[in-house]
Design an enzyme around this catalytic site. Structure first.
Site, PDB file in Angstrom:
ATOM      1  N   LYS A  82       0.862  -1.190   0.000  1.00 21.66           N
ATOM      2  CA  LYS A  82       0.000   0.000   0.000  1.00 21.66           C
ATOM      3  C   LYS A  82       0.892   1.232   0.000  1.00 21.66           C
ATOM      4  CE  LYS A  82      -3.721   2.054   2.818  1.00 21.66           C
ATOM      5  NZ  LYS A  82      -4.565   1.845   4.005  1.00 21.66           N
ATOM      6  N   SER A 157      -9.449   2.135   3.372  1.00 18.10           N
ATOM      7  CA  SER A 157      -8.600   2.874   2.490  1.00 18.10           C
ATOM      8  C   SER A 157      -7.663   1.987   1.659  1.00 18.10           C
ATOM      9  CB  SER A 157      -7.769   3.886   3.267  1.00 18.10           C
ATOM     10  OG  SER A 157      -7.009   3.241   4.238  1.00 18.10           O
ATOM     11  N   SER A 181      -9.663  -0.215   7.592  1.00 21.63           N
ATOM     12  CA  SER A 181      -9.139  -0.072   6.237  1.00 21.63           C
ATOM     13  C   SER A 181      -8.448  -1.276   5.630  1.00 21.63           C
ATOM     14  CB  SER A 181      -8.182   1.124   6.183  1.00 21.63           C
ATOM     15  OG  SER A 181      -8.927   2.317   6.343  1.00 21.63           O
TER      16      SER A 181
END
Lengths: 510, 102, 484
Positions: A82, A157, A181
């Site tokens: 990420k 997210s 997330s």
């Protein structure tokens, strides 16, 4: 160009690893194939940065390590990170214009540990800007798309991470979970994701959002695969003052999670036909409120029945402060974020505005230009609740409610249940672009995931079904364990994944 | 406890984010909406409850770990350049900002 | 209208650790810009603070030295404000629960002893430096250079109660505090390098009034002279303002040493709301009783205790004791030298350390640590005065020779080599006296007539005849005898 990368032909990391060690496939082949696929599936917008040379270089090292007989637990396995983990080589943007092109001089601890274990990184994955959001629509570089349906959000997210795993672009990916997330995008994309106990995985090198909540966690196709990554990621890091040295007396180091997993698994095996006999599953009545859609409720119910078939026993529990976890979280997280994001001022790095008068002007314009609307919103809220006169009423009060939420879980774990299960999200993934003018609507959907975040408990999402209708969309089951029991949690999930195949379903391409 | 325009101005100044008048107005309405959501905390009776700063503090005694006092070597020019590589403006090893008047 | 001045000082002392408070960058002064700043000091994304044990140890030392309480649990808090020399745009400090609470400092203003209570002392990080040297930015704009070498240096901020009542008291407090932190070795006290900086909170009120007047803060005074002048100016300014019918506005001011005036920096009312909250990256600092006791055991004898002991045990005057305990190495030198002398001779050692030795050090611009004469060597010399081998005057010559390294600094060797032994032999002295008496009948008459000056003149002549090497005491005794 095939849209099925070579690594997808294998059941999981263990099988792929065996093939690599047996010389049936090389790391370079795997990497090249994965790079091709990522390119071919660029419409998903899962990746923000790909650098073939960096990836192939890692793959070459992996092949050399295998040849030299010194391979690690993840040598040659294609993963991705990420874009909130700083990386040398690849840029790190946190999906924000504020950090466009930022080149970190150091790697996040999570990144370097996975690299040391031999994993090959395909690059950096899209997410909501500064990890704030639940649909990956708050990215400065365009939304990521759900591989199950292009018009639909992958969640957030860690949307890019979930999409990349669901689409088979990588074997596994790292994400971060502050209020859900990792769990929520995993649920919406039909993959498995886990947020470990707070303090077990280092935050050094993670772009900070909500410091007392942020935890890195892996996303993969199965509990077994998550274990492979988590056991490498986990461990004490002296560069993070919130990193724990020990977990209930056991050293916080690689091996701890695996040992807990093996121990639980052995116990289940010994139980024969009802492997989970004796396991008490707490089901919070508050998680089955009117906001929960029937699709999700049905899938979760089916999952709970499957667990009962495995021998577990369902216990109704109450987590009375479930609703309150929303305002508590949305005071604490923005407050910490407002301070964590103050460093982005265009002085030492990051976006600096082109036209400005004096220094104050330069800083405030740079920040206004660099941050997207959700980030600005949360910074303003966070600033407000810390202001003199409001601190007691909001921030302090929220931290007190946080303790009450935690006490609710502790009460349940003390003598009512061994694990808590319930939905991850109230609904399946929504359409990209829906509901963009009501900023807090998304926040309300975090109701099931925020509690474990506030309490720092390990929590996981695994696929447990699909919605009805023309375009079935994935549904996730949440498992919440007691402190430091991520190994046990993974073993429970693994048991379920041995008698179900939701986690093996793959989206057709669109 | 509604948020006024003055509040927005003050908050934006403290947060060092410049807002246009339109943005300010929008921020004001959004913040008031958010306030509605977080106001729910007020009604909770938290008498006798200690605030929880570290999530594990209910489970175990969390205390700050200390580092030994030993210094890393002074950086070479190359190491400094690496750390300052992303600076929007620099000269002679210094970060540059528009002049600050004390 | 009689006015009362109210002053409180906040002193920032840079702690003498090797590395910074939250990162392992070096704290050494003078390195090239930004070469002692790592990712933590530059607040790069993903960086996190880790606390330096050495900073805590020094805070404990300070707390014990001033009789304060050491908080068993203290909390680091973020002080949020934007400034380019503050890389995170928040400073990690301590707010509600500081590491040191209470304590006091006793000092002398002239002969008068005064004690000022401390509110607290807390740990925090220093900011970087701004260099306003006509740099040009990317758009041709006048620019300031930012050097983060200093950012993250550990500071102990020491806050006094507003109990000082004059600039003189403030300076005496500051000097004593300065002496103490240097004595303890927790701060190098180098004010030019910014190791010790005072902010003065100054207000005035009509004498007898209970409420405080509005105060102004004068920031960053880095010399005692500036501290004194700034306070004096500010007091005058406030009094004049009020007497002219105005009101003092609460604000932060800077002292302009060129113009000898204070200037408003920014109004404290408009000042940032710092939005303090406990730093989520740093759990609470726990200091166990065993750590505190260990530090207590290792504390050196403090200046006040040593001063008292010099007076009570060694019989020194208050003044001498105070002078000798200004500096720990200085006091140690004196003690080591005095240890070689017999009881009652401490005053001799004091005179020499404060006199000849200090003069030589000053002349050569040396610190006591670099003295070419060791305490043992000085003690040896002083013993030769005490036992009458040489006179005080001769001793000065010997000392000068020791200072330049003659005979390896050994007093006896020098005395021998230069033949400086005093003549104490009564016979020899007697003979010299007889000669002088015989040669000066008139002066002898004057003495018999009662003129004391005549006696001194005779002594002088004897000394001259002896080329200064006669033991004056002996000469006096024998002369008296002979004159009857």
């Amino acid at each position: 160009m095939s849209d099925m990368p070579i690594h997808n032909e294998f059941d999981g990391i263990a099988a792929l690893r065996a093939a690599l060690l047996a010389g049936q496939v090389s790391a370079v082949e795997l990497a090249q194939s994965a790079l091709n696929t990522a390119q071919a599936r660029s419409e998903l917008n899962a990746f923000l940065h790909i650098d073939p040379e960096l990836t192939l270089n890692q793959a070459r090292h992996a092949d050399q390590a295998i040849a030299d007989g010194r391979s690690g637990p993840l040598t040659g396995i294609p993963i991705a990170h990420k874009d909130v983990f700083v990386t040398r080589g690849w840029p790190t943007t946190a999906a924000s214009k504020m950090l466009a092109g930022y080149a970190s001089p150091f790697d996040a601890t999570v990144v370097s540990r996975l690299e040391a274990a031999g994993a090959v990184s395909l690059g950096k994955l899209n997410c909501d800007e500064f990890a704030m959001g639940s649909g990956n629509e708050n990215s400065a570089f365009g939304p990521a798309h759900n591989p199950w349906s292009r018009d639909v959000v992958p969640g957030g997210s860690s949307g890019g991470s979930a999409a990349a795993v669901a689409a088979g672009l990588v074997m596994a990916a790292t994400g971060t979970d502050t209020g859900g997330s990792v769990r929520q995008p995993a649920a919406l994309c039909g993959v498995s994701g886990i947020k470990p106990t707070y303090g077990t995985v280092s935050r050094f090198g993670m772009v900070a959002f909500g410091s007392s909540l942020d935890q890195a966690g892996p996303m993969a196709r199965s509990a077994k695969d998550m274990l492979e990554l988590l056991d490498v990621m986990t461990g004490f890091d002296e560069r993070d003052s919130t990193s724990l040295e020990a977990c209930d007396g056991v050293a916080n180091a690689p091996g701890r999670v695996r040992s807990d997993f093996d121990h639980a698994r052995q116990q289940f095996e010994a139980n024969g036909a009802t492997p989970l006999q004796g396991l008490r599953i707490g089901v919070p009545t508050e998680y089955f409120n009117e906001g929960l859609s029937s699709d999700v409720a049905a899938a979760v119910e089916a999952a709970l029945q499957a667990f009962e078939t495995l021998g577990a026993v369902r216990v109704a529990i109450s987590l009375p402060r479930t609703q309150l976890s929303i305002p508590a979280y949305y005071v604490i997280a923005p407050a910490e974020a407002s301070s964590n994001l103050s460093r982005y001022d265009g002085v030492r790095y990051g976006h600096r505005t082109q036209t400005y008068g004096d220094l104050a002007d330069m800083t405030s314009r740079s920040r206004a230009e660099g941050f997207g609307p959700e980030v600005r919103r949360r910074i303003l809220v966070g600033t407000y609740v810390l202001c003199h006169g409001y601190y007691d009423a909001y921030y302090l009060q929220a931290q007190k409610v946080r303790r009450m939420v935690t006490n609710d879980f502790q009460h349940a774990f003390a003598d009512q249940c061994d694990v808590v299960m319930g939905p991850v999200t109230p609904t399946v993934a929504k359409r990209i672009g829906d509901n963009r003018d009501d900023p807090t609507a998304d926040w309300l959907a975090d109701i099931y995931t925020l509690g474990a975040s506030l309490a720092g408990l390990p929590a996981m999402s695994i696929p447990c079904g699909f919605s009805q209708g023309d375009t079935p969309l994935p549904i996730g089951l949440q498992l919440i364990g007691n402190y430091f029991r991520e190994g046990q949690l993974l073993a429970i999930a693994d048991r379920y994944q041995q008698v179900t195949d939701w986690h093996q379903r793959k989206p057709e391409q669109h | 406890m509604a948020i006024t325009d003055d509040d927005v101005t003050r908050i934006a100044r403290l947060a060092c984010i410049s807002l246009s008048p339109d943005e300010s107005a929008q921020a004001r309405s959004e913040l008031n909406g958010i306030l509605d959501l977080i106001e729910k905390l007020q009604a909770v009776d938290t008498q006798g409850i200690e605030p929880m700063a570290h999530p594990l503090s209910a489970h175990q005694d969390i205390k700050l770990r200390l580092r030994n006092d030993s210094a890393a070597p002074t950086h070479t020019d190359a190491q400094r350049a690496d750390l300052m590589a992303n600076a929007p403006a620099q000269t002679e090893g210094l970060f540059l900002v528009p002049t600050v008047i004390e | 209208m009689e006015w009362e001045i109210v002053i409180g000082l906040e002193t920032h002392t840079q702690l003498s650790t090797e590395s910074k408070i939250f990162s392992n960058s070096s704290t050494r002064y003078g390195a090239p810009a930004n070469t002692q700043a790592n990712e933590v000091d530059m607040a790069l994304p993903g960086s996190l603070p880790v606390l330096n044990r050495g900073a805590v140890e020094r805070a404990i030392q300070f707390g014990l030295a001033v009789g304060a309480d050491i908080a068993p649990r203290s909390v680091f808090a973020r002080k949020n404000y934007f400034y380019p020399d503050l890389p995170k745009n928040y400073q990690i400090s301590q707010f509600e629960i500081p590491v040191v609470q209470g304590g006091s400092i006793t000092f002398y203003v002239g002969d008068e002893e005064k004690t000022v209570n401390l509110t607290r002392a807390h740990l925090e990080e220093d900011a970087g430096k701004s260099l306003h040297e006509n740099f040009t930015g990317p758009h041709g704009e006048s620019s300031t250079g930012i050097d983060l070498n200093r950012a993250g240096t550990p500071l102990l901020e020491i806050v006094s109660e507003p109990e000082m009542r004059s600039a003189a008291e403030a300076v005496a407090y500051a000097r004593t505090l300065h002496g103490l932190v240097v004595w303890l070795g927790i701060c190098d006290g180098n004010m030019q390098e910014g190791s010790f900086r005072c902010d003065a909170n100054v207000s005035v009120r009509p004498k007898g009034q209970a409420e405080f007047g509005t105060r102004c803060e004068i920031k960053n005074l880095n010399s005692f002279r500036f501290l004194e002048r700034a306070i004096q100016y500010e007091v005058r300014r406030q009094i004049e303002l009020i007497e002219d019918g105005g009101t003092v506005r609460q604000e932060t001011r800077l002292y302009d040493s060129d113009r000898d005036e204070t200037r408003s920096m920014r109004s404290k009312e408009d000042a940032d709301d710092y939005r303090y909250f406990p730093d989520p990256d740093l759990p609470p600092l726990v200091i166990g009783a065993d750590w505190v006791e260990r530090v207590r055991d290792q504390l050196p004898e403090l200046p006040a205790a040593k001063r008292a002991r010099f007076q009570s045990e060694l019989g020194l005057t208050g003044y001498d004791a105070a002078q000798l305990t200004m500096d720990r190495s200085f006091a140690a030198f004196f003690e080591d030298a005095a240890a070689l002398l017999s009881a009652g001779q401490a005053k001799l050692a004091a005179n020499w350390v404060l006199g000849e030795l200090s003069a030589a050090l000053n002349r050569d611009e040396q610190a006591i640590q670099a003295s070419p004469v060791t305490p043992q060597q000085l003690g040896g010399l002083l013993n030769r005065i005490a036992d009458g081998t040489i006179s005080n005057k001769m001793a000065r010559e010997v000392f000068a020779a020791m200072w330049s390294g003659e005979s390896g600094g050994d007093a006896d060797a020098i005395i021998e080599a230069r033949g400086l032994k005093q003549i104490s032999d009564s016979g020899a002295i007697g003979a010299m006296i007889d000669e002088v008496l015989a040669a000066n009948p008139a002066i002898v008459e004057e003495y018999r007539a009662g003129k004391q000056k005549a006696f001194n003149s005779l002594v002088g002549q004897v000394m001259k005849a002896a080329k200064g090497k006669a033991n004056p005491q002996h000469v006096n005794e024998v002369l008296k005898e002979k004159l009857g």
